[in-house]
Design a protein around this motif. Structure first.
Motif, PDB file in Angstrom:
ATOM      1  N   TRP A  73       0.363  -1.021   0.010  1.00  0.00           N
ATOM      2  CA  TRP A  73      -0.090   0.104   0.087  1.00  0.00           C
ATOM      3  C   TRP A  73       1.137   1.239  -0.303  1.00  0.00           C
ATOM      4  O   TRP A  73       0.696   1.945  -0.294  1.00  0.00           O
ATOM      5  CB  TRP A  73      -0.733  -0.067   1.167  1.00  0.00           C
ATOM      6  CG  TRP A  73      -2.328  -0.396   1.325  1.00  0.00           C
ATOM      7  CD1 TRP A  73      -3.083  -1.499  -0.183  1.00  0.00           C
ATOM      8  CD2 TRP A  73      -2.866  -1.717   2.023  1.00  0.00           C
ATOM      9  NE1 TRP A  73      -3.603  -1.900   0.478  1.00  0.00           N
ATOM     10  CE2 TRP A  73      -3.803  -2.325   1.148  1.00  0.00           C
ATOM     11  CE3 TRP A  73      -2.380  -1.360   3.694  1.00  0.00           C
ATOM     12  CZ2 TRP A  73      -4.655  -2.578   2.621  1.00  0.00           C
ATOM     13  CZ3 TRP A  73      -3.740  -2.133   4.527  1.00  0.00           C
ATOM     14  CH2 TRP A  73      -4.407  -2.774   3.943  1.00  0.00           C
ATOM     15  N   LEU A  74       2.260   1.203   0.652  1.00  0.00           N
ATOM     16  CA  LEU A  74       2.608   2.530   0.501  1.00  0.00           C
ATOM     17  C   LEU A  74       3.742   2.948  -0.299  1.00  0.00           C
ATOM     18  O   LEU A  74       3.478   3.594  -0.776  1.00  0.00           O
ATOM     19  CB  LEU A  74       3.614   1.981   2.273  1.00  0.00           C
ATOM     20  CG  LEU A  74       3.470   1.916   3.615  1.00  0.00           C
ATOM     21  CD1 LEU A  74       4.384   2.149   4.540  1.00  0.00           C
ATOM     22  CD2 LEU A  74       2.442   3.297   4.011  1.00  0.00           C
ATOM     23  N   ASP A  75       3.900   1.450  -1.457  1.00  0.00           N
ATOM     24  CA  ASP A  75       4.810   1.983  -2.267  1.00  0.00           C
ATOM     25  C   ASP A  75       3.758   2.009  -3.738  1.00  0.00           C
ATOM     26  O   ASP A  75       4.066   2.933  -4.232  1.00  0.00           O
ATOM     27  CB  ASP A  75       5.777   0.764  -2.885  1.00  0.00           C
ATOM     28  CG  ASP A  75       6.858  -0.253  -1.792  1.00  0.00           C
ATOM     29  OD1 ASP A  75       7.104   0.980  -1.063  1.00  0.00           O
ATOM     30  OD2 ASP A  75       7.290  -1.040  -2.091  1.00  0.00           O
ATOM     31  N   SER A  76       2.398   1.590  -2.900  1.00  0.00           N
ATOM     32  CA  SER A  76       1.598   2.567  -4.190  1.00  0.00           C
ATOM     33  C   SER A  76       0.746   3.537  -4.314  1.00  0.00           C
ATOM     34  O   SER A  76       0.658   3.896  -5.670  1.00  0.00           O
ATOM     35  CB  SER A  76       0.151   0.906  -3.858  1.00  0.00           C
ATOM     36  OG  SER A  76      -0.858   1.550  -3.655  1.00  0.00           O
ATOM     37  N   GLY A  77       1.231   4.413  -3.258  1.00  0.00           N
ATOM     38  CA  GLY A  77       0.346   5.238  -3.251  1.00  0.00           C
ATOM     39  C   GLY A  77      -0.830   5.799  -2.391  1.00  0.00           C
ATOM     40  O   GLY A  77      -1.796   6.323  -2.077  1.00  0.00           O
ATOM     41  N   LYS A  78      -1.108   4.358  -2.587  1.00  0.00           N
ATOM     42  CA  LYS A  78      -3.116   3.868  -1.182  1.00  0.00           C
ATOM     43  C   LYS A  78      -3.270   4.632  -0.523  1.00  0.00           C
ATOM     44  O   LYS A  78      -4.531   5.140  -0.606  1.00  0.00           O
ATOM     45  CB  LYS A  78      -3.427   2.612  -2.362  1.00  0.00           C
ATOM     46  CG  LYS A  78      -4.761   2.013  -1.575  1.00  0.00           C
ATOM     47  CD  LYS A  78      -5.539   2.873  -2.449  1.00  0.00           C
ATOM     48  CE  LYS A  78      -7.092   2.292  -2.664  1.00  0.00           C
ATOM     49  NZ  LYS A  78      -7.537   3.054  -3.413  1.00  0.00           N
ATOM     50  N   VAL A  79      -2.256   4.376   0.573  1.00  0.00           N
ATOM     51  CA  VAL A  79      -2.884   4.503   1.627  1.00  0.00           C
ATOM     52  C   VAL A  79      -1.269   5.126   2.410  1.00  0.00           C
ATOM     53  O   VAL A  79       0.167   4.642   2.291  1.00  0.00           O
ATOM     54  CB  VAL A  79      -2.640   2.828   2.461  1.00  0.00           C
ATOM     55  CG1 VAL A  79      -2.686   3.745   3.887  1.00  0.00           C
ATOM     56  CG2 VAL A  79      -3.833   2.211   2.711  1.00  0.00           C
ATOM     57  N   ASN A  80      -1.736   6.522   2.959  1.00  0.00           N
ATOM     58  CA  ASN A  80      -1.007   7.035   3.864  1.00  0.00           C
ATOM     59  C   ASN A  80      -0.346   6.072   5.000  1.00  0.00           C
ATOM     60  O   ASN A  80      -1.652   5.508   5.653  1.00  0.00           O
ATOM     61  CB  ASN A  80      -0.873   8.307   4.264  1.00  0.00           C
ATOM     62  CG  ASN A  80      -0.028   9.175   4.918  1.00  0.00           C
ATOM     63  OD1 ASN A  80       0.247   9.297   6.058  1.00  0.00           O
ATOM     64  ND2 ASN A  80       0.213  10.836   4.306  1.00  0.00           N
ATOM     65  N   GLY A  81       1.158   6.109   5.924  1.00  0.00           N
ATOM     66  CA  GLY A  81       1.745   5.718   6.481  1.00  0.00           C
ATOM     67  C   GLY A  81       0.619   5.992   7.819  1.00  0.00           C
ATOM     68  O   GLY A  81       0.511   4.511   8.600  1.00  0.00           O
ATOM     69  N   LEU A  82       0.453   7.753   7.858  1.00  0.00           N
ATOM     70  CA  LEU A  82      -0.101   7.981   9.535  1.00  0.00           C
ATOM     71  C   LEU A  82      -1.660   7.245   9.739  1.00  0.00           C
ATOM     72  O   LEU A  82      -1.964   7.569  10.285  1.00  0.00           O
ATOM     73  CB  LEU A  82       0.235   9.531   9.487  1.00  0.00           C
ATOM     74  CG  LEU A  82       1.421  10.274   9.350  1.00  0.00           C
ATOM     75  CD1 LEU A  82       0.967  11.568   9.508  1.00  0.00           C
ATOM     76  CD2 LEU A  82       2.232   9.246  10.833  1.00  0.00           C
ATOM     77  N   ASP A  83      -2.275   6.879   8.699  1.00  0.00           N
ATOM     78  CA  ASP A  83      -3.069   6.669   8.819  1.00  0.00           C
ATOM     79  C   ASP A  83      -3.369   4.830   9.138  1.00  0.00           C
ATOM     80  O   ASP A  83      -4.514   3.847   8.938  1.00  0.00           O
ATOM     81  CB  ASP A  83      -4.577   6.493   6.994  1.00  0.00           C
ATOM     82  CG  ASP A  83      -4.546   7.820   6.695  1.00  0.00           C
ATOM     83  OD1 ASP A  83      -4.884   8.772   8.086  1.00  0.00           O
ATOM     84  OD2 ASP A  83      -4.450   7.725   5.331  1.00  0.00           O
ATOM     85  N   ILE A  84      -2.623   4.431   8.660  1.00  0.00           N
ATOM     86  CA  ILE A  84      -2.083   3.022   9.313  1.00  0.00           C
ATOM     87  C   ILE A  84      -1.817   2.835  10.448  1.00  0.00           C
ATOM     88  O   ILE A  84      -0.925   3.428  11.156  1.00  0.00           O
ATOM     89  CB  ILE A  84      -1.298   1.843   8.704  1.00  0.00           C
ATOM     90  CG1 ILE A  84      -1.908   1.749   6.953  1.00  0.00           C
ATOM     91  CG2 ILE A  84      -1.672   0.796   9.022  1.00  0.00           C
ATOM     92  CD1 ILE A  84      -0.654   1.382   6.381  1.00  0.00           C
ATOM     93  N   PHE A  85      -2.093   2.168  11.785  1.00  0.00           N
ATOM     94  CA  PHE A  85      -1.892   1.950  13.086  1.00  0.00           C
ATOM     95  C   PHE A  85      -1.563   0.098  13.073  1.00  0.00           C
ATOM     96  O   PHE A  85      -2.537  -0.522  13.055  1.00  0.00           O
ATOM     97  CB  PHE A  85      -3.511   2.195  13.700  1.00  0.00           C
ATOM     98  CG  PHE A  85      -3.833   3.511  13.965  1.00  0.00           C
ATOM     99  CD1 PHE A  85      -3.422   4.880  15.340  1.00  0.00           C
ATOM    100  CD2 PHE A  85      -4.800   4.006  12.898  1.00  0.00           C
ATOM    101  CE1 PHE A  85      -3.848   5.731  14.741  1.00  0.00           C
ATOM    102  CE2 PHE A  85      -4.684   6.152  13.116  1.00  0.00           C
ATOM    103  CZ  PHE A  85      -4.704   6.102  14.054  1.00  0.00           C
ATOM    104  N   ILE A  86      -1.190  -0.169  14.552  1.00  0.00           N
ATOM    105  CA  ILE A  86      -0.410  -1.518  14.410  1.00  0.00           C
ATOM    106  C   ILE A  86      -0.001  -1.650  15.682  1.00  0.00           C
ATOM    107  O   ILE A  86       0.509  -1.061  16.489  1.00  0.00           O
ATOM    108  CB  ILE A  86       0.666  -1.869  13.201  1.00  0.00           C
ATOM    109  CG1 ILE A  86       0.808  -2.834  13.842  1.00  0.00           C
ATOM    110  CG2 ILE A  86       2.154  -0.898  13.839  1.00  0.00           C
ATOM    111  CD1 ILE A  86       2.469  -3.004  11.992  1.00  0.00           C
ATOM    112  N   HIS A  87      -0.711  -3.040  15.794  1.00  0.00           N
ATOM    113  CA  HIS A  87      -0.347  -2.693  17.778  1.00  0.00           C
ATOM    114  C   HIS A  87       0.420  -4.985  17.119  1.00  0.00           C
ATOM    115  O   HIS A  87      -0.393  -5.709  16.432  1.00  0.00           O
ATOM    116  CB  HIS A  87      -0.670  -2.564  18.535  1.00  0.00           C
ATOM    117  CG  HIS A  87      -1.242  -3.395  20.303  1.00  0.00           C
ATOM    118  ND1 HIS A  87      -0.085  -2.919  20.327  1.00  0.00           N
ATOM    119  CD2 HIS A  87      -1.191  -4.923  20.531  1.00  0.00           C
ATOM    120  CE1 HIS A  87       0.569  -4.322  22.237  1.00  0.00           C
ATOM    121  NE2 HIS A  87      -0.565  -4.963  21.347  1.00  0.00           N
ATOM    122  N   SER A  88       1.049  -5.573  17.870  1.00  0.00           N
ATOM    123  CA  SER A  88       1.487  -6.755  17.615  1.00  0.00           C
ATOM    124  C   SER A  88       1.719  -7.203  19.143  1.00  0.00           C
ATOM    125  O   SER A  88       2.078  -6.382  20.370  1.00  0.00           O
ATOM    126  CB  SER A  88       2.150  -7.284  17.244  1.00  0.00           C
ATOM    127  OG  SER A  88       3.960  -7.434  17.363  1.00  0.00           O
TER     128      SER A  88
END
Length: 266
Positions: free
Chosen positions: A19-34
Motif C-alpha cells: 500500500w505504501l509503495d502504491s501510494g494507496k494508503v498514507n502511513g499515518l492512517d495505519i495503526f499497528i499493534h502486536s
C-alpha cells in the motif's frame, strides 16, 4: 479511512509495504499493534506508521481492523476486542488461515459484525499479488467495495467461496514458494552448465514472468502454449518428456494435495 493491524508478521508487513509503495494508503492512517513491541515498534517507525499500545486502541482509532495473528491466539484476541468491535460497529478483516467467518462471528458473540475473510499471497508486497475474498451477509456493499479496492491496489482479487479457501491457499497462497523453488531449480541447472547463479536466476525468473503474463494475456490454454513452443523432435519436447518421466505434474498435484490437507487440519 483509518486502518488497523492486530499482528505485524510477514504477511501484514507485505500488505502494508504494498500500500505504501502504491501510494494507496498514507502511513499515518495505519495503526499497528502486536504482542512484541521490539518487533513492530521499529517497523512502524521505519515506515511512518502509528504504533499503539494495545489491541483495543487499534479498534478505537481505526475503521477497518485487520486481524493478522496465529490461529492459536485468535480466540484470546477476539475475546479482548469483541466489546469495542460491537459497540463501535467496526469492520473486521481476517487473514487467519483455517478459521471461518462463522467461527469468528461466534467468537465475537454477534452475528451483526461486518466481517471479511481474505487470503493474500506474499506478492502483494510488489503489487503483483492475488487475494481471495469472502464476506459475511452483514458486510455492507460499500464497505466491501472499500476493502476490495484496497486489495486491488496490490494486484488482483478473487471472490472465493469459503469452502474453497483451502484450495486457494494452495494455488494462490503457498504456490509462490513452489514457483520460487522451480526458478531456483532451473537456475541450478544453468549453473551446472557454466552460468553464474545470478545470471541463471535472472534468466529463469524472467522466463517465468513472461510466461505467466502470456497465459493471462491470451485466450489459449497453458497446454496450447506448451504445444506452440514444442517443435516436433525438438529440444523442448525432450525436456518435457524428461520432466514427465521424473513425475513433474504428479509432484505438483501432490504438493497441492498436501497443502490443502494441512490447511484443513483442526
Amino acid at each position: 479511512m483509518k486502518l488497523g493491524f492486530i499482528g505485524a508478521g510477514h504477511m501484514a508487513q507485505a500488505i502494508i509495504n504494498g500500500w505504501l509503495d502504491s501510494g494507496k494508503v498514507n502511513g499515518l492512517d495505519i495503526f499497528i499493534h502486536s504482542a512484541h513491541r521490539e518487533s513492530y515498534g521499529p517497523y512502524a517507525q521505519k515506515k511512518g506508521l502509528v504504533a499503539v499500545e494495545s489491541n483495543n486502541e487499534v479498534v478505537e482509532k481505526t475503521d477497518i481492523i485487520f486481524i493478522a495473528v496465529k490461529p492459536l491466539i485468535l480466540g484470546s484476541v477476539l475475546a479482548e476486542i469483541k466489546d469495542k468491535v460491537k459497540a463501535q460497529k467496526k469492520v473486521i478483516v481476517s487473514m487467519v488461515s483455517g478459521v471461518s467467518l462463522a467461527e469468528i462471528q461466534e467468537a465475537l458473540g454477534s452475528d451483526k459484525v461486518e466481517l471479511l475473510r481474505i487470503m493474500p499471497n506474499v506478492n502483494v508486497e510488489i503489487n503483483e499479488g492475488i487475494t481471495a475474498l469472502a464476506k459475511n451477509a452483514h458486510l455492507t456493499s460499500k464497505n466491501y467495495q472499500v476493502c476490495r479496492e484496497l486489495f486491488e491496489a496490490l494486484g488482483k482479487t478473487s471472490e472465493v467461496a469459503e469452502k474453497d479457501f483451502s484450495t486457494f491457499v494452495a494455488l494462490g497462497g503457498s504456490s509462490p514458494a513452489f514457483v520460487y523453488f522451480f526458478i531456483d531449480s532451473l537456475a541450478r541447472a544453468g549453473v551446472k552448465y557454466g552460468l553464474s547463479k545470478k545470471q541463471a536466476t535472472e534468466v529463469a525468473a524472467q522466463a517465468v514472468v513472461g510466461s505467466a503474463k502470456k497465459v493471462l494475456a491470451t485466450s489459449r490454454t497453458p497446454w496450447e502454449l506448451v504445444d506452440e513452443v514444442s517443435s516436433p523432435g525438438g529440444t523442448t519436447v525432450a525436456g518435457l518428456l524428461a520432466m514427465e518421466e521424473a513425475g513433474f505434474m504428479t509432484s505438483i498435484v501432490k504438493a497441492v494435495d498436501a497443502t490443502i490437507a494441512k490447511d484443513r487440519e483442526k
